[in-house]
Design a protein around this motif. Structure first.
Motif, PDB file in Angstrom:
ATOM      1  N   PRO A   1     -35.270  16.151  30.285  1.00 47.05           N
ATOM      2  CA  PRO A   1     -35.201  16.919  31.683  1.00 47.05           C
ATOM      3  C   PRO A   1     -35.639  15.240  31.382  1.00 47.05           C
ATOM      4  O   PRO A   1     -35.490  14.731  33.084  1.00 47.05           O
ATOM      5  CB  PRO A   1     -35.829  17.687  31.978  1.00 47.05           C
ATOM      6  CG  PRO A   1     -35.780  18.675  30.792  1.00 47.05           C
ATOM      7  CD  PRO A   1     -35.545  18.459  29.778  1.00 47.05           C
ATOM      8  N   LEU A   2     -36.565  14.616  31.383  1.00 42.61           N
ATOM      9  CA  LEU A   2     -36.912  13.392  31.397  1.00 42.61           C
ATOM     10  C   LEU A   2     -37.171  12.299  31.029  1.00 42.61           C
ATOM     11  O   LEU A   2     -37.751  10.973  31.285  1.00 42.61           O
ATOM     12  CB  LEU A   2     -38.987  13.868  31.540  1.00 42.61           C
ATOM     13  CG  LEU A   2     -39.113  14.912  32.632  1.00 42.61           C
ATOM     14  CD1 LEU A   2     -40.703  14.555  32.497  1.00 42.61           C
ATOM     15  CD2 LEU A   2     -38.762  14.632  34.360  1.00 42.61           C
ATOM     16  N   ALA A   3     -36.021  12.536  29.334  1.00 39.97           N
ATOM     17  CA  ALA A   3     -35.872  11.009  28.775  1.00 39.97           C
ATOM     18  C   ALA A   3     -34.994  11.874  27.726  1.00 39.97           C
ATOM     19  O   ALA A   3     -34.330  13.078  27.484  1.00 39.97           O
ATOM     20  CB  ALA A   3     -36.879  10.927  28.326  1.00 39.97           C
ATOM     21  N   LEU A   4     -33.666  10.613  27.554  1.00 36.00           N
ATOM     22  CA  LEU A   4     -32.752  11.076  26.795  1.00 36.00           C
ATOM     23  C   LEU A   4     -33.358   9.250  25.499  1.00 36.00           C
ATOM     24  O   LEU A   4     -33.302   8.286  25.793  1.00 36.00           O
ATOM     25  CB  LEU A   4     -31.917  11.071  26.855  1.00 36.00           C
ATOM     26  CG  LEU A   4     -30.781   9.647  27.829  1.00 36.00           C
ATOM     27  CD1 LEU A   4     -30.387   8.915  27.533  1.00 36.00           C
ATOM     28  CD2 LEU A   4     -30.300  10.330  29.000  1.00 36.00           C
ATOM     29  N   TYR A   5     -32.796  10.466  23.935  1.00 45.76           N
ATOM     30  CA  TYR A   5     -33.357   8.348  23.225  1.00 45.76           C
ATOM     31  C   TYR A   5     -31.407   8.031  22.448  1.00 45.76           C
ATOM     32  O   TYR A   5     -31.157   8.874  22.291  1.00 45.76           O
ATOM     33  CB  TYR A   5     -33.401   9.476  21.883  1.00 45.76           C
ATOM     34  CG  TYR A   5     -35.217   9.515  22.517  1.00 45.76           C
ATOM     35  CD1 TYR A   5     -36.134   8.764  22.446  1.00 45.76           C
ATOM     36  CD2 TYR A   5     -35.451  10.511  22.893  1.00 45.76           C
ATOM     37  CE1 TYR A   5     -37.653   8.981  23.139  1.00 45.76           C
ATOM     38  CE2 TYR A   5     -36.624  11.249  23.293  1.00 45.76           C
ATOM     39  CZ  TYR A   5     -37.614   9.880  23.374  1.00 45.76           C
ATOM     40  OH  TYR A   5     -38.757  10.758  23.288  1.00 45.76           O
ATOM     41  N   LEU A   6     -30.988   7.070  23.236  1.00 46.62           N
ATOM     42  CA  LEU A   6     -29.696   6.424  22.971  1.00 46.62           C
ATOM     43  C   LEU A   6     -29.927   5.506  21.559  1.00 46.62           C
ATOM     44  O   LEU A   6     -30.981   4.363  20.960  1.00 46.62           O
ATOM     45  CB  LEU A   6     -29.466   5.243  23.128  1.00 46.62           C
ATOM     46  CG  LEU A   6     -28.785   6.263  24.908  1.00 46.62           C
ATOM     47  CD1 LEU A   6     -28.306   5.235  26.060  1.00 46.62           C
ATOM     48  CD2 LEU A   6     -27.449   6.611  24.214  1.00 46.62           C
TER      49      LEU A   6
ATOM     50  N   HIS B   1     -33.224   0.040  17.307  1.00 46.25           N
ATOM     51  CA  HIS B   1     -31.574   0.162  17.472  1.00 46.25           C
ATOM     52  C   HIS B   1     -31.835   1.715  18.287  1.00 46.25           C
ATOM     53  O   HIS B   1     -30.624   2.616  18.055  1.00 46.25           O
ATOM     54  CB  HIS B   1     -31.284   0.631  16.264  1.00 46.25           C
ATOM     55  CG  HIS B   1     -32.240   1.652  14.915  1.00 46.25           C
ATOM     56  ND1 HIS B   1     -33.922   1.722  14.525  1.00 46.25           N
ATOM     57  CD2 HIS B   1     -31.791   2.850  14.971  1.00 46.25           C
ATOM     58  CE1 HIS B   1     -33.324   2.650  13.846  1.00 46.25           C
ATOM     59  NE2 HIS B   1     -32.330   3.885  13.977  1.00 46.25           N
ATOM     60  N   VAL B   2     -32.965   2.105  17.849  1.00 44.68           N
ATOM     61  CA  VAL B   2     -33.385   3.701  19.566  1.00 44.68           C
ATOM     62  C   VAL B   2     -33.692   3.157  20.967  1.00 44.68           C
ATOM     63  O   VAL B   2     -34.875   2.546  20.727  1.00 44.68           O
ATOM     64  CB  VAL B   2     -33.927   4.466  18.993  1.00 44.68           C
ATOM     65  CG1 VAL B   2     -34.650   5.864  19.552  1.00 44.68           C
ATOM     66  CG2 VAL B   2     -33.417   5.506  17.810  1.00 44.68           C
ATOM     67  N   ILE B   3     -33.075   3.863  22.106  1.00 44.70           N
ATOM     68  CA  ILE B   3     -33.379   3.574  23.031  1.00 44.70           C
ATOM     69  C   ILE B   3     -34.212   4.536  24.042  1.00 44.70           C
ATOM     70  O   ILE B   3     -33.629   5.005  23.640  1.00 44.70           O
ATOM     71  CB  ILE B   3     -32.406   2.288  23.549  1.00 44.70           C
ATOM     72  CG1 ILE B   3     -32.344   0.869  23.995  1.00 44.70           C
ATOM     73  CG2 ILE B   3     -32.843   1.735  25.185  1.00 44.70           C
ATOM     74  CD1 ILE B   3     -31.506   0.178  24.135  1.00 44.70           C
ATOM     75  N   ALA B   4     -35.398   4.659  24.938  1.00 48.55           N
ATOM     76  CA  ALA B   4     -35.028   5.036  26.033  1.00 48.55           C
ATOM     77  C   ALA B   4     -35.210   5.341  26.930  1.00 48.55           C
ATOM     78  O   ALA B   4     -35.112   4.071  27.503  1.00 48.55           O
ATOM     79  CB  ALA B   4     -36.770   5.687  25.000  1.00 48.55           C
ATOM     80  N   VAL B   5     -34.771   6.026  27.537  1.00 45.56           N
ATOM     81  CA  VAL B   5     -34.009   5.884  29.576  1.00 45.56           C
ATOM     82  C   VAL B   5     -34.303   7.698  29.639  1.00 45.56           C
ATOM     83  O   VAL B   5     -35.054   7.954  29.236  1.00 45.56           O
ATOM     84  CB  VAL B   5     -32.212   6.569  28.931  1.00 45.56           C
ATOM     85  CG1 VAL B   5     -32.504   5.702  30.246  1.00 45.56           C
ATOM     86  CG2 VAL B   5     -31.949   5.457  29.207  1.00 45.56           C
ATOM     87  N   VAL B   6     -35.859   6.675  30.452  1.00 43.09           N
ATOM     88  CA  VAL B   6     -36.236   7.971  30.862  1.00 43.09           C
ATOM     89  C   VAL B   6     -36.772   7.835  32.609  1.00 43.09           C
ATOM     90  O   VAL B   6     -36.933   6.851  32.823  1.00 43.09           O
ATOM     91  CB  VAL B   6     -38.297   7.630  30.373  1.00 43.09           C
ATOM     92  CG1 VAL B   6     -38.428   8.172  29.105  1.00 43.09           C
ATOM     93  CG2 VAL B   6     -38.841   6.362  30.945  1.00 43.09           C
ATOM     94  N   THR B   7     -37.141   8.902  32.845  1.00 47.70           N
ATOM     95  CA  THR B   7     -36.630   8.107  34.301  1.00 47.70           C
ATOM     96  C   THR B   7     -38.726   8.313  34.979  1.00 47.70           C
ATOM     97  O   THR B   7     -39.586   7.842  33.740  1.00 47.70           O
ATOM     98  CB  THR B   7     -37.378  10.310  35.182  1.00 47.70           C
ATOM     99  OG1 THR B   7     -37.712  11.539  34.522  1.00 47.70           O
ATOM    100  CG2 THR B   7     -35.734  10.414  34.560  1.00 47.70           C
ATOM    101  N   GLY B   8     -39.559   8.879  36.279  1.00 48.08           N
ATOM    102  CA  GLY B   8     -40.345   7.884  36.805  1.00 48.08           C
ATOM    103  C   GLY B   8     -41.530   8.719  36.158  1.00 48.08           C
ATOM    104  O   GLY B   8     -42.724   8.361  35.744  1.00 48.08           O
ATOM    105  N   GLU B   9     -40.906   9.897  35.824  1.00 50.55           N
ATOM    106  CA  GLU B   9     -42.288  11.335  35.163  1.00 50.55           C
ATOM    107  C   GLU B   9     -42.150  11.272  33.641  1.00 50.55           C
ATOM    108  O   GLU B   9     -42.792  11.498  33.533  1.00 50.55           O
ATOM    109  CB  GLU B   9     -41.652  12.068  36.042  1.00 50.55           C
ATOM    110  CG  GLU B   9     -42.219  12.665  37.409  1.00 50.55           C
ATOM    111  CD  GLU B   9     -41.919  13.622  37.476  1.00 50.55           C
ATOM    112  OE1 GLU B   9     -41.203  14.658  37.085  1.00 50.55           O
ATOM    113  OE2 GLU B   9     -41.255  13.920  39.062  1.00 50.55           O
TER     114      GLU B   9
END
Length: 314
Positions: free
Chosen positions: A52-57, A66-74
């Motif tokens: 819910p608060l993050a995904l890993y690309l 080679h991995v980027i975390a896309v995270v919300t403010g929480e």
């Protein structure tokens, strides 16, 4: 009427084609650690995990990160993160996407990077008295919490602590190689412990005037990152590369500032301990070993020549 037949009716009209859904364009703030991946020409990527608060690309590249975390403010602001003010609904593990040309495209989301932040800000010079008291205070805070590390203190962790306190490359590297990938989860306990240690040695070594600690961090970083991709998870391998450069989450950096005497220690350690199931406790353990090692290496003489050159951040 014959069985199996029916009267002919009017053919139903085919549904009108729906127009393609336009992607939602949002702005993000990215760590400079992921700048090379984001500013490279577009490359395919795949979602390794989605929460819910993050995904890993995972970006299809031989270079780190080679991995980027896309995270919300929480979410936790990992050193390889792009921060959003939007939710991450509608994205699942296994989804395909694109990374590059200053943007991330995944599902119905297109993230354009507009701001950058530094995951490895330099520490101000350490207060000698506060730094000297930090290991005992850290140990007491860790002992008082129910959040426990994922590894038993005997074995490789004990060897790592002994080697770092002595400034012994043989013992330190031997223990580090045993710890890589040790433990379950997206970031195994052994990796989290090593990450906390590497960041503490590098930042506090400079802040306390202990070049031997920075020298030790250089050698440990080279050993840990040499084959991290084949020894641990993709997410954890990227975070180890970040730690090798001194890059960490605000929770880890807050404990280092506190150990150096620039803010209260207990609140900072408690914030770190709340991370993940065991990650916070493992990171705090590594930081404690690093603080003790820096103190033991102050005045140990100049760094020995031949240490591997540290890769500079962009």
């Amino acid at each position: 009427m014959s069985v199996g037949t029916r009267q002919k009716g009017r053919r139903a009209a085919a549904p009108a084609p729906r127009p393609p859904v336009a992607p939602a364009y949002v702005s993000g703030a990215a760590s400079v650690a992921v700048r090379p991946a984001l500013e490279f020409p577009r490359r395919p990527a795949r979602v390794l995990a989605a929460f819910p608060l993050a995904l890993y690309l995972e970006v299809r590249s031989e270079c780190e990160p080679h991995v980027i975390a896309v995270v919300t403010g929480e979410g936790v602001r990992l050193p390889n993160a792009v921060l959003l003010g939007e939710s991450l609904d509608g994205v699942s593990a296994g989804d395909d996407g694109w990374v590059g040309d200053g943007a991330i495209e995944i599902g119905g989301l297109s993230v354009g990077v507009r701001r950058w932040w530094d995951p490895a800000p330099a520490l101000a010079p350490a207060d000698p008295a506060r730094l000297a008291a930090a290991p005992t205070a850290l140990a007491g805070i860790r002992a008082a919490t129910p959040r426990r590390p994922g590894l038993h203190p005997a074995g490789a962790p004990a060897l790592l602590e002994r080697g770092c306190l002595r400034g012994s490359l043989v013992e330190s590297i031997t223990a580090a190689e045993q710890l890589i990938g040790l433990g379950p989860g997206l970031t195994p306990s052994g990796d989290d412990m090593l990450a906390g240690l590497l960041v503490a040695l590098r930042h506090l070594g400079r802040a306390a005037g202990a070049p031997r600690a920075v020298w030790l961090a250089d050698w440990l970083a080279a050993a840990v990152t040499f084959d991290a991709r084949t020894r641990t998870t993709s997410i954890s391998a990227t975070l180890l590369h970040c730690a090798a450069r001194g890059e960490a989450s605000p929770e880890v950096l807050g404990v280092l500032r506190a150990a150096a005497g620039h803010q209260p220690l207990e609140p900072a350690v408690n914030r770190l301990l709340r991370l993940g199931h065991t990650s916070g406790a493992d990171l705090a353990w590594g930081v404690q070993i690093g603080v003790s090692a820096v103190l033991s290496l102050i005045g140990a003489g100049p760094a020995v020549t031949g240490a591997p050159a540290r890769r500079e951040r962009p």
